[in-house]
Design an enzyme around this catalytic site. Structure first.
Site, PDB file in Angstrom:
ATOM      1  N   CYS A  53       0.784  -1.275  -0.005  1.00 33.42           N
ATOM      2  CA  CYS A  53      -0.014  -0.045  -0.126  1.00 33.42           C
ATOM      3  C   CYS A  53       0.722   1.321  -0.005  1.00 33.42           C
ATOM      4  CB  CYS A  53      -0.826  -0.010   1.314  1.00 33.42           C
ATOM      5  SG  CYS A  53      -1.723   1.518   1.568  1.00 33.42           S
ATOM      6  N   CYS A  56       0.241   3.598   3.016  1.00 36.43           N
ATOM      7  CA  CYS A  56       0.816   2.918   4.104  1.00 36.43           C
ATOM      8  C   CYS A  56       2.290   3.219   4.381  1.00 36.43           C
ATOM      9  CB  CYS A  56       0.665   1.261   4.269  1.00 36.43           C
ATOM     10  SG  CYS A  56      -1.012   0.770   4.202  1.00 36.43           S
TER      11      CYS A  56
END
EC number: 5.3.4.1
Length: 454
Positions: A53, A56
């Protein structure tokens, strides 16, 4: 020599940075399946992430700073992170549906963080949620301290009552957004006037508003509407949050780098209306300004000229555009009243046609953004599939054309030559050429020939 010194300085800075990152990571625990059994012994602030991600990865350095800060101030909250793809069953149990997801886990309760992903905002959330649900204000000095520290907060004044029970229920739901306090009547400032007790008040914008059950309806809904300051600097995230309030949002769309009179005047008018007419509009309207029109254009699927004023209904995606020139606050007040009366036509909405228009607009915007950011990537992503489809269609077309030509040629040949038996018979009746055998062909009986023809 100077170049060597600069190189050494850069290496030193890089080393310090890496050591600092490693030092910060030491205060963020990597969680595994044992966390499910041990978590109730402490209060945890957890980042559920996925290794692939992008958001993230962007949050990771901020999260390391949060861990370091929480440890340095002696907070009882422990900071951790969990790979939600490796421990999907635990992530699913906590209701993780996207990445990254930040939750504060306190006993059997789990609180979602939905604010900006900055260190200060995340730490503020952790302090607010990990502490007492309702914080007491025992003195006027403490009350004044809270006023200086918090821009918006709610206070219950009075003893035990059904209203206090509703207040506690609302606080347990909305503690993720704002602070809740309780106090006696003697503690509140002298300028506060209460018609009846008990009461719930919100303090913001250097004034206060009292909850009225008859006019404001459900207490929890009222708190959700009033948890914002009356005037705000708008962005996409804030507009999304305002969608839960049910209020209309009046926004001055300006270019903050442009210091012309027109840009500054519209912003000042909106600020004046928010300040001087808040008693009249605070139940129905939120005010603010937004720098630039990029987000608004995406939201409205239209091109707005800057500066301008737009009124958004974030609950149903309707919007109202100026239909007059705004010269002063009185003109703006009249426009707002016309919006409330239904005199100004609403545009947009969430009808089926608008949803289809949104799908087309989003697809077009995505394609354009890809080609602008990386033309080669855009050509590869969209050119390759189109090329494959074109080759397949060409192959299907040419296959059909060849099949039709072969069949037609066979029919013509059959029509010209007739059945194969007469052809074979004619060959047998041909005269022998020179050099061929002179043995005459034996003629078959007539009845045999008739059977062959049959």
């Amino acid at each position: 020599m100077a170049a060597r010194r600069r190189g050494a300085a850069l290496r030193l800075c890089a080393t310090v940075f890496l050591l600092d990152m490693a030092f910060s990571k030491g205060y963020v625990e990597d969680l595994d399946e044992s966390f499910k059994e041990n978590r109730k012994d402490d209060i945890w602030l957890v980042d559920f992430y996925a290794p692939w991600c992008g958001h993230c990865k962007k949050l990771e350095p901020v999260w390391n700073e949060v861990g370091l800060e929480m440890k340095s101030i002696g907070s009882p909250v422990k900071v951790g992170k969990m790979d939600a793809t490796s421990y999907s069953s635990i992530a699913s149990e906590f209701g993780v549906r996207g990445y990254p997801t930040i939750k504060l886990l306190k006993g059997d309760l789990a609180y979602n963080y939905r604010g900006p992903r900055t260190k200060d905002d995340i730490i503020e959330f952790a302090h607010r949620v990990s502490g007492a649900l309702i914080r007491p204000l025992p003195s006027q000095q403490m009350f004044e301290h809270v006023q200086k520290r918090h821009r918006v907060f709610f206070v219950y004044i009075g003893g035990e009552s059904p209203l206090k029970e509703k207040y506690i229920d609302a606080a347990s739901e909305l503690i993720v957004y704002t602070y809740f306090f309780s106090a006696s009547e003697e503690v509140v400032p002298e300028y506060v006037t209460l018609k009846e007790m008990p009461a719930v008040l919100v303090f913001k914008d250097e004034t206060y508003f009292v909850y009225d059950e008859y006019e404001d309806g459900d207490l929890s809904s009222w708190i959700n509407r009033e948890r914002f300051q009356n005037y705000l600097t708008m962005d996409g995230f804030l507009l999304y949050e305002l969608g839960d309030t049910g209020k209309l949002v009046a926004i001055a769309v300006i270019d903050e780098k442009n210091t012309s009179v027109e840009h500054t005047r519209l912003k000042s008018i909106i600020q004046e209306v928010a300040r001087d007419y808040r008693d009249q509009f605070h139940r129905d309207f939120q005010f603010g300004h937004m720098d630039g029109n990029d987000y608004i254009n995406t939201l409205l699927m239209d091109e707005l000229k800057v500066p301008t004023v737009v009124v958004l209904n974030t609950s149903n995606q309707q919007y109202f555009l100026l239909d007059r020139q705004i010269k002063n606050a009185e003109d703006m007040v009249q426009f707002i009243n016309d919006v409330l009366d239904g005199t100004v036509d609403a545009q947009g909405g969430d009808s089926i046609l608008q949803r289809l228009k949104r799908i087309v607009f989003d697809a077009k915007s995505t394609i354009v953004s890809i080609f602008k950011s990386s033309p080669l990537m855009g050509c590869f992503l969209f050119g390759l599939p189109l090329g494959v489809i074109s080759v397949m269609c060409y192959g299907i077309y040419t296959a059909d054309a060849d099949g039709g030509y072969t069949e037609e040629r066979y029919e013509v040949s059959k029509g010209e030559t007739g059945s194969p038996e007469p052809v074979e018979e004619s060959k047998e009746k041909q005269e022998p050429r020179s050099g061929d055998s002179l043995v005459p062909a034996v003629q078959e009986p007539k009845d045999v020939l008739e059977k062959k023809k049959d």
